[in-house]
Enzyme design. Sequence first.
Site, PDB file in Angstrom:
ATOM      1  N   SER A   1       0.839  -1.201   0.000  1.00 57.86           N
ATOM      2  CA  SER A   1       0.000   0.000   0.000  1.00 57.86           C
ATOM      3  C   SER A   1       0.871   1.247   0.000  1.00 57.86           C
ATOM      4  O   SER A   1       2.079   1.153   0.208  1.00 57.86           O
ATOM      5  CB  SER A   1      -0.886   0.011   1.244  1.00 57.86           C
ATOM      6  OG  SER A   1      -0.095   0.380   2.357  1.00 57.86           O
ATOM      7  N   LYS A   2       0.233   2.392  -0.190  1.00 61.36           N
ATOM      8  CA  LYS A   2       1.034   3.616  -0.278  1.00 61.36           C
ATOM      9  C   LYS A   2       1.721   3.925   1.058  1.00 61.36           C
ATOM     10  O   LYS A   2       2.777   4.520   1.087  1.00 61.36           O
ATOM     11  CB  LYS A   2       0.209   4.791  -0.788  1.00 61.36           C
ATOM     12  CG  LYS A   2      -0.772   5.411   0.158  1.00 61.36           C
ATOM     13  CD  LYS A   2      -1.349   6.671  -0.500  1.00 61.36           C
ATOM     14  CE  LYS A   2      -2.271   7.417   0.433  1.00 61.36           C
ATOM     15  NZ  LYS A   2      -2.858   8.595  -0.171  1.00 61.36           N
TER      16      LYS A   2
END
Length: 519
Positions: free
Chosen positions: A269-270
Amino acid sequence: MIRSMSQNIRVRFAPSPTGPLHIGGVRTALYNFLFAQKHGGTCILRIEDTDQARYVPGAESYIIDALEWLGLIPDESVRNPGAYGPYRQSERTGIYSDHVMQLIRGGHAYYAFDTPEELDNMRAREMNRGIHSPKYDQHVRKSMKNSLTLDPAKVKQLLDNDTPFVVRMKVPEDRTISFSDVIRGEVRFHTSELDDKVILKADGFPTYHLANVVDDRLMRISHVIRGEEWLSSTAHHVLLYEGFGWLEAIPVFAHLPLILKPTGKGKLSKRDGAKFGFPVFPLDWYDKKEKTTYDGFREKGFLPEALLNFIALLGWNPGTDQEIFNRDELAEAFSLENINKSGAQFDFDKAKWFNQQYILQMNPKALGDFVKDDIENAYEIQIDPNKLLTIIELLQPRVEFVDEIVAKANIFFRKPEELDVKVLSKKYKSENYGHFLQIVDDLHNLSSWTTDAITASIKGLISSKTLKFGDILPPLRIWLTGEASGPDLFTIIQVLGREESIARLREGLLMTKNSKQDA
Ligand code: GLU
């Protein structure tokens, strides 16, 4: 899986501008580009911006700039339109409403007038019946306010009165929808699992599903290569193709595996970028809402070719041990059949290794041109081209990132702020003081200032006095650079020049001698 060689290969990368392009999106784009290149086809970029609520200003240009930096230049796009435009979905709303009407007329879609409150009541009712995640589906629709349950005169009246509505797909009862996916094989869904998805929203915009299918058809897309998260939507898409009478032209599907966190658990994920200390976006991205900047691979010092090579192997294997592929070699070797089904673990060390390999492969002159401005700005100097080339040749084998060259070049432009006194105190022997003075003197008198002459002079003295290299070279290096290790010492002396070398050596020698005496 190419349906027929005579068929035109057209693929698309279709990001939604809801934020910066994630590394997973870059991989989807890359695979589309490689596939098109391999088959002499066309790769288009379509901006899927129909979800106005999730639209993020700046995201569209970020996506295009990132692809451009990576050398992934679409054959057709908003910046370079072809014959199938517009390439931004928000400019195609008329096309979608015509298609929605076509589905309604054919009995494949219907108007739904349920208010938010009625929808909430429905969900509560369903949950009471023990349904965990209630859906507006083939059973529920029978008790709702839509054009399937209301009589036609009422529907007309509601429409004439501008009553808010959405249009939903009418999923047929008791059928199995199957499609084949190049990566996963035959995939099946039973229609009882599928909800009546909204295809036209109350704001008049289509949803992803409708716009995506209509555009893939109108843009003559032959292969849909996209992330695994869309696999479960594909049954709906197949039904839409059926509703439009387009089944003959349905594209080949290939759903790519996830990119996993370095731990192998869960999707990358970011936030993992900040957590594990590596970028997950190609370029820096400033998130206005969060007031945070997310690091980009570009700004971290990655070469675009190295990043592409690394990403290509995240989920695809060439079937050989080869790891270094340039873009053309990648396209040549690429095939959808060699994409893995299971997720690919993200390994930042491997990314750095690729970058290092690409830096090593670079022509030193080109690498010099690449960092020249940064070096000149960092040290407020004008650098002579020969000197730059020598510095690059010295540092190129010693870095993982291009900007490390700028940092490591400091030894040539700044006197060392600190000397490695630990090593120095071990290596410097007072009885060699006179020899060090002699070395400095010889450098002073050296008739030609070349690396060979410098090497011969220092090595000559060491052997004529039967000294040990290990007693002489380490102190010299530390006085010149501050550090106990680094690139070839004699070349450093040559690049520093006679005056600067002698000054640093004298200063270091004096300091060391004095501190030995104090001790
Ligand atoms: N707009 C979708 C996305 O953002 C595209 C999915 C697809 O390629 O069909 O990923």
